[in-house]
Design an enzyme around this catalytic site. Structure first.
Site, PDB file in Angstrom:
ATOM      1  N   ASP A  89     -46.055 -45.929  21.792  1.00  0.00           N
ATOM      2  CA  ASP A  89     -47.630 -45.569  21.495  1.00  0.00           C
ATOM      3  C   ASP A  89     -48.037 -45.995  21.832  1.00  0.00           C
ATOM      4  O   ASP A  89     -49.659 -45.793  22.109  1.00  0.00           O
ATOM      5  CB  ASP A  89     -47.545 -46.177  19.620  1.00  0.00           C
ATOM      6  CG  ASP A  89     -46.425 -45.593  18.999  1.00  0.00           C
ATOM      7  OD1 ASP A  89     -45.685 -44.046  19.448  1.00  0.00           O
ATOM      8  OD2 ASP A  89     -45.818 -45.058  18.135  1.00  0.00           O
ATOM      9  N   GLU A  96     -57.427 -39.174  20.226  1.00  0.00           N
ATOM     10  CA  GLU A  96     -56.792 -37.835  20.843  1.00  0.00           C
ATOM     11  C   GLU A  96     -57.343 -36.712  19.328  1.00  0.00           C
ATOM     12  O   GLU A  96     -58.519 -37.720  18.481  1.00  0.00           O
ATOM     13  CB  GLU A  96     -54.917 -37.327  20.248  1.00  0.00           C
ATOM     14  CG  GLU A  96     -54.379 -38.121  20.706  1.00  0.00           C
ATOM     15  CD  GLU A  96     -52.658 -38.079  20.258  1.00  0.00           C
ATOM     16  OE1 GLU A  96     -52.384 -37.453  20.544  1.00  0.00           O
ATOM     17  OE2 GLU A  96     -53.277 -38.388  19.700  1.00  0.00           O
ATOM     18  N   ASP A 156     -53.844 -44.495  19.171  1.00  0.00           N
ATOM     19  CA  ASP A 156     -53.007 -43.734  18.724  1.00  0.00           C
ATOM     20  C   ASP A 156     -52.833 -43.264  17.233  1.00  0.00           C
ATOM     21  O   ASP A 156     -52.248 -44.891  16.941  1.00  0.00           O
ATOM     22  CB  ASP A 156     -51.395 -44.017  20.020  1.00  0.00           C
ATOM     23  CG  ASP A 156     -50.603 -43.064  19.084  1.00  0.00           C
ATOM     24  OD1 ASP A 156     -51.014 -41.498  19.606  1.00  0.00           O
ATOM     25  OD2 ASP A 156     -48.886 -43.318  19.034  1.00  0.00           O
TER      26      ASP A 156
END
Ligand SMILES: [Zn+2]
Length: 395
Positions: A372, A290, A185
């Protein structure tokens, strides 16, 4: 695979002057060819008997007239004008393929550069030889081995760099140490959080430099406004075409300072990203990340964010080529994947997760989450799920 290594150069004064002149020649040839291209294309539209412009034809045409009309071009390597026109041809290819906008004229001081083909230079250790110029010192030696294809010498702020493109033969696929998977992340407070719970803090000097950057760019914009007022324009007016802003020596100095600072910040970030992506690809085979668009577009309001966003794209680019070299896999989450809202323990999705919430307890299963780390774990799960599907690909 084509790989490029960009290395800072230490030219002496004569060499730096040559670089500036060669870059100027490349820019001139590029702009000449673009203007000719447009003229010849218009002529072809009127009369289809005429030839359509091509980069090869334009190179021949320039060669035929340069001795006569632009004799100063002969003072630098013939590659400078020739490669610039080849690059114009590539710019048109990219435009026709929908990959880029219509080619624009090059501006002085904006990415000044010229390119050499591999017969026009040689590399030995940490120096590069250019005919007619001798050896130029490089800050480090070439990182890749293989057939050297070309070199582009360019100016960033007031420093010169060379980017050497190498065709590396099928690279040895050094497998990741641990064939496991990881979710990553990316954030602003921490550069990256791994699903293992590790947090990688971004480069430290960054904040102070950003502050300085802000101050400098504010003072520069004040100077620009003052210059406009002096010329009888409104402070926020757009400078009319053909008119040049008369800036003071101080403004010029401030601009140079600012662009050096930009380059320094970019370097620091780039180094940190290389360390991070090398470390991750060395340790893990499958890497879940992501889709970086979403976060960038939705949450970006500040300068710090904008810079972080740029490094998100760079992070993904590095990760992809480094995993490719090792035969690993990058799994990119769908842009609607709610990595921060899903509980990585029970899988229930929360309705909202404001940015300020750094830790939370899942109301459904009671798990305590670091925001996170939880997001990284969801990305890991996604990576593993993709891996177990028969159609898994690194695309
Ligand atoms: Zn839960």
């Amino acid at each position: 695979m084509l790989m490029a290594h960009k290395i800072a150069l230490n030219p002496n004064d004569v060499q730096a002057t040559y670089f500036a002149r060669a870059a100027g020649t490349a820019r001139f040839a590029y702009n000449w060819a673009l203007a000719e291209w447009q003229r010849q294309y218009e002529a072809w539209k009127q009369d289809n008997e005429l030839p359509k412009p091509t980069q090869a034809a334009l190179r021949r045409q320039l060669n035929a007239i340069k001795r006569e009309q632009f004799p100063w071009m002969l003072e630098v390597t013939k590659n400078a004008p020739q490669m610039a026109i080849i690059q114009l041809g590539q710019a048109f290819q990219n435009f026709w393929a929908g990959r880029a906008k219509y080619p624009r004229f090059r501006k002085k001081g904006v990415h000044d550069r010229f390119t050499l083909t591999n017969d026009q230079f040689g590399v030995e250790g940490s120096r590069i030889r250019i005919p007619g110029l001798g050896w130029v010192r490089m800050r480090e030696s070439l990182r890749f081995t293989g057939k050297i294809m070309s070199a582009t010498v360019s100016r960033v702020a007031d420093k010169w760099f060379v980017s050497i493109t190498v065709n590396t033969e099928e690279p040895p696929k050094r497998r990741a140490e641990n064939q496991g998977a990881v979710g990553v992340d990316l954030g602003v407070s921490a550069l990256a959080t791994l699903s293992t719970g590790e947090k990688v803090i971004g480069p430290k000097p960054h904040k102070a430099l950003l502050k300085r950057q802000k101050r400098l760019s504010r003072s520069l914009s004040r100077k620009h406004k003052a210059a406009k007022v002096k010329m009888g324009l409104k402070p926020n007016a757009v400078i009319p075409k053909g008119m040049r802003l008369l800036v003071s020596e101080n403004a010029k100095k401030a601009r140079a300072k600012l662009s050096r600072l930009h380059a320094r910040i970019a370097n620091i970030r780039q180094d940190a990203l290389h360390k991070l992506t090398s470390d991750i690809t060395r340790r893990f085979h499958t890497i879940g990340i992501e889709d970086l668009n979403v976060r960038g577009m939705l949450k970006n309001r500040r300068l710090a964010r904008a810079i972080a966003d740029m490094s998100f794209f760079e992070f993904r680019r590095q990760l992809e080529y480094k995993t490719e070299r090792r035969g690993g896999l990058v799994v990119v989450a769908d842009r609607w994947f709610a990595s921060t809202k899903i509980c990585s323990v029970c899988g229930v999705k929360q309705d909202q997760m404001p940015l300020a919430v750094r830790q939370w307890t899942c109301p459904d299963c009671g798990a305590l989450h670091d925001r996170d780390v939880n997001a990284a774990r969801n990305l890991l799960a996604l990576g593993l799920a993709t891996l177990s599907r028969p159609t898994a690909s690194s695309a």
